[in-house]
Design an enzyme around this catalytic site. Structure first.
Site, PDB file in Angstrom:
ATOM      1  CG  ASP A   1      -0.197   8.349  -5.245  1.00  0.00           C
ATOM      2  OD1 ASP A   1      -1.233   8.351  -4.528  1.00  0.00           O
ATOM      3  OD2 ASP A   1       0.377   7.297  -5.605  1.00  0.00           O
TER       4      ASP A   1
ATOM      5  CB  SER B   1       6.517 -16.551  -9.401  1.00  0.00           C
ATOM      6  OG  SER B   1       6.921 -16.188  -8.095  1.00  0.00           O
TER       7      SER B   1
ATOM      8  N   GLY C   1       3.309  -8.201   0.244  1.00  0.00           N
ATOM      9  CA  GLY C   1       2.327  -7.866   1.283  1.00  0.00           C
ATOM     10  C   GLY C   1       2.889  -7.025   2.412  1.00  0.00           C
TER      11      GLY C   1
ATOM     12  N   GLY D   1       3.925  -3.818   1.859  1.00  0.00           N
ATOM     13  CA  GLY D   1       3.785  -2.411   1.499  1.00  0.00           C
ATOM     14  C   GLY D   1       5.062  -1.834   0.905  1.00  0.00           C
TER      15      GLY D   1
ATOM     16  CG  ASP E   1       3.351   2.282  -5.063  1.00  0.00           C
ATOM     17  OD1 ASP E   1       3.719   3.183  -4.289  1.00  0.00           O
ATOM     18  OD2 ASP E   1       2.366   1.559  -4.844  1.00  0.00           O
TER      19      ASP E   1
END
Ligand code: GLA
Length: 384
Positions: free
Chosen positions: A37, A68, A123, A125, A173
């Site tokens: 990308d 959160s 974490g 990915g 992403d």
């Protein structure tokens, strides 16, 4: 309680009122096209059924408060903090980064109270960061009635991550998370941002994508990512092209001959051949030959392992075990140094492949992997 209800419940409990709405954004996996990308190349990710949900309402004092379920401690910031990259850190930086990117783009960002719940593991990915950025972006655009067409959202969310959080990631992403469509993979030209929704009918072909969370600790992932990016950019400069996208497989040998160290040559070979593998995968999918994409996935993995050198033992073990157990293809997905592997499998063989990977892990004394079968899901959306 499902993730949307958790966000709503968190909002009520924290703020004592009802949210004005809820916005959901998925995680993603990349079917193929890794580290292409930021080289202006091609990627083929799809959005996951796992989502991050933000329940939100405007705040009249113009400040943002975000809670959160993963933390419990709310973070509050105003325009001054959002205007200074780095002032808000930790997970809340992804939220402040979006406020920053919107303000930098000239928008009058409303104050807001936000509550975040997520099924996207952090974490691993799977782009939990793009998911929170995109859900927050959608919420703020709606709450503020901002004039920002969805086509511009991926760049804006990427800017939040690059310039506020400080991670030099590409556009993949956020594009997958925002533009993904159920039943499709997103073929994205990262130079032009043109997309084509490619039918990816796993169900119809009796197939599934098994996602294996390697549980490998992310060793030096950030520094190594930045180093790979830098060596690609330096190689492009040496070759006199804007980006490695401008070298194709027919010109690869000539390009390699002009580079004088072996490591750089291998980095370039990965990017150039990976772009071609994306194009080849797209051609197969267009022809409805889903199963036949397997060898391209596996070749992509070999290239990441040997040429780009971004895999780790847990990841290679998962790929080998999945292939030995009958997967049509398997590869690491995402930036590398940990994260997830995906394997293309017969739907009714997914459990057996997952068990084989778990067993191979146990033999090597690795922490047991997580496994999950997924189908391509839709992108960011307002839930109501
Ligand atoms: C991370 C980055 C993406 C992309 C991949 C590698 O996921 O966020 O922009 O570069 O790594 O393909």
């Amino acid at each position: 309680m499902n993730v949307a209800d958790r966000a709503t419940a968190g909002f009520r409990q924290r703020y004592g009122t009802e949210p004005a709405g809820r916005w959901a954004a998925p995680g993603r996996v990349n079917l193929i096209g890794e580290h292409t990308d930021y080289n202006d190349g091609f990627v083929l990710p799809f959005a996951l059924p796992l989502r991050t949900v933000v329940a939100a309402a405007p705040a009249l004092d113009g400040r943002c408060t975000v809670w959160s379920e993963l933390d419990g401690e709310p973070v509050e910031f105003g325009a001054a903090e959002a205007d200074e990259p780095g002032r808000v850190d930790g997970w809340a930086a992804y939220v402040a980064g979006v406020v920053w990117a919107l303000r930098a783009d000239g928008h009058d960002v409303p104050g807001a109270r936000l509550a975040v719940a997520s099924d996207v593991p952090v974490g691993s990915g799977l782009s939990s960061s793009a998911a929170i950025e995109s859900a927050v972006l959608a919420a703020l655009v709606d709450l503020g009635g901002l004039d920002l067409p969805a086509g511009r959202w991926p760049r804006l969310a990427q800017r939040a991550e690059n310039d506020y959080v400080g991670a030099p990631t590409g556009i993949m992403d956020q594009s997958a998370v925002i533009r993904g469509r159920a039943g499709h993979a997103l073929f994205l030209d990262c130079r032009t941002e043109e997309v084509e929704q490619i039918p990816f009918d796993l169900d119809g072909a009796g197939l599934a994508v098994l996602v294996i969370d390697s549980r490998a600790p992310h060793r030096h992932a950030d520094g190594e990512y930045a180093a790979r990016r830098k060596s690609c950019e330096q190689a492009a400069a040496t070759l006199g092209v804007t980006a490695l996208r401008d070298v194709d497989v027919t010109g690869l040998d000539a390009a390699l001959a002009r580079l004088d160290d072996d490591e750089t040559r291998r980095r370039v070979r990965h990017v150039v051949t990976e772009n071609q593998r994306v194009l080849d995968t797209v051609a197969l999918l267009r022809a409805g030959r889903v199963r036949d994409t397997g060898p391209l996935l596996t070749a992509s993995h070999a290239s990441m392992r040997d040429d780009f050198e971004i895999t780790v033992p847990e990841i290679d073990t998962a790929v080998e075990a999945a292939l030995s157990a009958g997967a049509y293809g398997a590869r690491m997905t995402g930036g590398g140094f940990g994260g997830c592997v995906l394997a293309l499998v017969d739907a009714d063989a997914a459990d057996a492949v997952a068990a084989a990977v778990t067993e191979a892990y146990a033999e090597r004394g690795f922490t047991a992997p997580g496994t999950l079968t997924v189908l391509p899901a839709g992108g960011v959306t307002r839930l109501g």
